[in-house]
Design an enzyme around this catalytic site. Structure first.
Site, short mmCIF file in Angstrom:
data_model
loop_
_atom_site.label_atom_id
_atom_site.label_comp_id
_atom_site.label_asym_id
_atom_site.label_seq_id
_atom_site.Cartn_x
_atom_site.Cartn_y
_atom_site.Cartn_z
CB ALA A 172 -0.87 0.00 1.25
N GLY A 193 0.25 -5.07 0.57
CA GLY A 193 -0.91 -5.01 -0.33
C GLY A 193 -0.59 -5.50 -1.72
CD GLU A 225 -2.80 -7.81 2.16
OE1 GLU A 225 -3.47 -8.17 3.15
OE2 GLU A 225 -2.45 -6.63 1.96
CD GLU A 260 1.09 -6.07 5.29
OE1 GLU A 260 0.46 -6.05 4.22
OE2 GLU A 260 1.94 -6.96 5.54
#
Ligand code: T1G
Length: 692
Positions: A66, A105, A108, A128
């Protein structure tokens, strides 16, 4: 080619749609990238010409997570659930083509895809936890379905990426393609998916890796117990364990919703804000305002180290580990033999633990030579002096070194406190002199204070930063002042700690407060570990401090089984009634009326003067940024990363509160607490260090 938006374009190779993301430097999952992904996949799926979709990234890496810079800002663009729906819900196979790092992310998103291919050099992971978070886009729900809950928690709690080979072995990646030929490899896999009509394999539907763990909470209790010590003070780790347990015990969508709720809750915590701040601070610290990235650097092919003591030995190991030959100089053969022996022992111990091979030990020791002859350093590109911490000795060494070292060689001192400009003044190459202040144990501690002298040339500074990165350090540029940044601030804390045990607290009270705050240990336990007799001599002792009295009674710390604490046979510390008596008698002799001191006062008196000193360091220009000071404390003094560092902590507490306390202490305890002008200015302007 159809441009989806500024960072995404769609091309066709036959009946395969190729969606390419290009958002330098690391294709972070920004709003634009999320929009590009959602709209690109939707467009490809809706296009009858497309039988499969390949998702690939331009530049040096797949999506590296992210966009951390977007956190805490109002959400915009496509949401992760929308992305998930578009990709996982697609009626045509979507294949992720991975190179560089698929992290957070980014990984993911790859798990939303039906298939994943990667080049062997690729790395995948969920880091994370290093940001005080847990995966927030299904990582805790999908990864266990691929590799099982234990292995998934290993990946999530370590935050360390794993390689593509491991990913293939785990079935996380469906095929490894030729290095450097990712695009064609992915197209070939897409071809196979179409020709063999491979099923749309949705990770969310996989059961076989989680079913065996169902109804076995002990699995998670074991992992919780095994990690409790490592994660003392951190908030995110237990939420990660809960989320993976949900993946095993709950329906997929419920697990996803609970993961998301936990993620959003952590996102708002001060801990995560601190760790995200540190993420950027660790990248900023390398940037030197007036030394551009393209400043030429000097080649460092051979290193000399003066002194084979604890610091000299540790320093040498850094360079040997980086494959650079090192020559150590000592004054006595016995000291040299001892120093070389310690280095070999350290390597052999590491080999015993299986963290290196005997061949590695041999090759590192093969790069090391020892001598009593300083002139053996004549052909070194960098010489680091790690001799006794005395100015006269250092100046004598640098004057001789200057005569011996080749033109262009960099001369560095590992001094912890002394004036680099004064040391440089005895040489004819002050522009090639600087400080390289390592932290003990020097082969382990990540921090390096690079002390910039008045005359230090920019290429020399750039070279020191470059070599610091090569030996795996985090380097902060600091100016010449007594104790530079770290030790200068530490002196404030140590002073107050000593005063507090005179005024009413006990060493174990002060240590408990700082330990509970998150420091690895308090000042008194730290002194006992280092030894109370550093700088103490029997001849000159005069019972003038509690420390002296302890040494006089042969309580010199852990090594004598007693210091500020009594130690049992396993070196576990216990509060000491003997020390309590010594302190009470010493205070009485000094006419001190002892009083009850609260934990809050202990914390404030230990930390606020440090923050205040940090402000002075900034106003004097001895550090470039407040965040550099925080990097120094996190990497050199064990300041808990989830508290961001002393300067970040000052902003969290509120500089107005720090200033008010300092003024209060100044009124009752004197000008040692005089607030820094910068602190007063920032408070007056309603600002924090973050605004500098
Ligand atoms: N967001 C924003 N900026 C980033 C970034 C990111 N994720 N990663 C790197 N940068 C910037 C960095 O600040 C620097 O900028 C430049 O890119 C190069 O980085 C929902 C919530 C990928 C291994 O934690 O580990 O996904 O200083 O110097 O050494 O579950 O960057 O040049 O201006 O580090 O080659 C999870 C973080 C996010 C990975 C490359 N992802 N990045 O290392 O270059 S949380 C991460 C890295 C998440 C989801 C959750 C490394 C790297 P500047 P660099 P590098």
């Amino acid at each position: 080619m159809a441009a989806i938006n500024s960072v995404a374009d769609l091309t066709f190779v036959g009946d395969v749609a190729v969606l390419t993301i290009g958002s330098p430097p690391v294709n972070a999952l920004s709003a634009a990238v999320r929009d590009g992904l959602r709209d690109g996949v939707r467009q490809a799926v809706a296009d009858p010409a497309a039988k499969a979709v390949v998702l690939i990234c331009a530049g040096r890496t797949f999506i590296a997570g992210a966009d951390i810079a977007e956190f805490g800002k109002p959400p915009k663009g496509a949401t992760l659930p929308e992305l998930q729906g578009a990709i996982e819900g697609a009626v045509k196979p979507v294949i992720a083509a991975i190179h560089g790092t698929a992290l957070g992310g980014g990984f993911e998103v790859a798990l939303f895809c039906h298939y994943r291919v990667a080049v062997p050099s690729a790395k995948l992971g969920l880091p994370e936890i290093k940001l005080g978070l847990i995966p927030g886009a299904g990582g805790t729900q999908r990864l266990p379905r691929l590799i099982g809950p234990e292995a998934a928690l290993e990946v999530i709690l370590s935050g360390t990426p794993f390689g593509a080979e491991q990913a293939a072995a785990w079935g996380v990646v469906d095929a490894l393609v030729e290095e450097g030929d990712l695009r064609n490899g992915a197209l070939a896999f897409a071809r196979k998916a179409i020709d063999e009509d491979l099923p749309l394999r949705r990770v969310r539907d996989l059961e076989e890796k989680i079913a065996p763990a169902r109804g076995k909470p002990e699995i998670f209790e074991t992992i919780r117990r095994a990690n409790a010590r490592k994660f003392r003070g951190f908030e995110a780790w237990e939420k990660a364990i809960d989320a993976v347990r949900d993946a095993v015990e709950k329906p997929f969508d419920e697990g996803m919703a609970r993961e998301r709720a936990a993620f959003l809750a952590l996102l708002a915590t001060t801990q995560s804000k601190a760790q995200r701040y540190v993420f950027f601070a660790e990248r900023q610290v390398w940037k030197i305002a007036d030394v551009p990235d393209d400043t030429p650097t000097l080649p460092i092919k051979k290193v000399g180290v003066i002194g084979a003591g604890t610091m000299g030995g540790g320093i040498s190991m850094n360079f040997l580990n980086a494959g650079l030959p090192v020559t150590i100089v000592e004054t006595q053969q016995a000291a040299l033999d001892r120093g070389l022996g310690v280095i070999r022992k350290n390597y052999e111990n590491t080999a015993k633990k299986g963290r290196m091979t005997a061949a590695d030990v041999g090759s590192r020791m093969g790069l090391l030579s020892g001598t009593l002859d300083l002139s053996a350093l004549a052909d070194c590109d960098l010489v680091i002096e790690a001799a006794f911490e005395e100015m006269a000795i250092k100046k004598e060494i640098f004057a001789r070194l200057d005569a011996i070292a080749k033109p262009g060689a960099i001369l560095a001192s590992n001094t912890s406190y002394l004036d680099i400009d004064e040391i440089a003044s005895v040489t004819k190459r002050a522009d090639h002199v600087l400080g390289m202040h390592f932290f003990s144990p020097a082969n382990v501690m990540r921090l390096l204070e690079v002390v910039r002298g008045e005359a230090t040339a920019k290429p020399v500074l750039a070279t020191a930063m470059q070599i610091a990165r090569k030996i795996g350090k985090v380097a902060a540029v600091v100016g010449v002042c007594h104790g530079f940044v770290g030790n200068r601030m530490l002196a404030q804390r140590q002073r107050e700690a000593q005063k507090l045990i005179l005024e009413g607290a006990m060493p174990w009270d002060v240590d408990r407060v700082l330990y509970d705050f998150g420091m690895p240990m308090g000042p008194f336990a730290m002194s006992d570990l280092a030894g109370l007799d550093i700088g103490w001599s029997k001849e000159n002792t005069s019972s003038s401090t509690i420390r002296e009295i302890l040494c006089e009674q042969d309580r010199r710390g852990q090594k004598t089984g007693a210091g500020f604490y009594d130690y049992d046979e396993n070196r576990n510390p216990r509060p000491s009634p003997i020390v309590e008596k010594i302190i009470l008698e010493f205070a009485a002799a000094k006419g001190v009326n002892r009083r009850t001191i609260s934990d809050d006062e202990i914390l404030e008196r230990c930390l606020y003067p440090m923050i205040n000193e940090g402000a002075k360091i900034l106003e004097e220009g001895k550090a470039q940024r407040a965040s550099d000071i925080d990097i120094v404390w996190i990497n050199g003094y064990g300041w808990p990363v989830y508290r961001g560092g002393p300067m970040f902590y000052g902003d969290i507490v509120g500089l107005d509160k720090v200033l008010a306390a300092m003024r209060g202490f100044q009124a009752t305890m004197g000008d040692g607490f005089k607030p820094a002008a910068l602190l007063e200015r920032l408070v007056a302007e309603g600002k924090g260090f973050k605004d500098l």
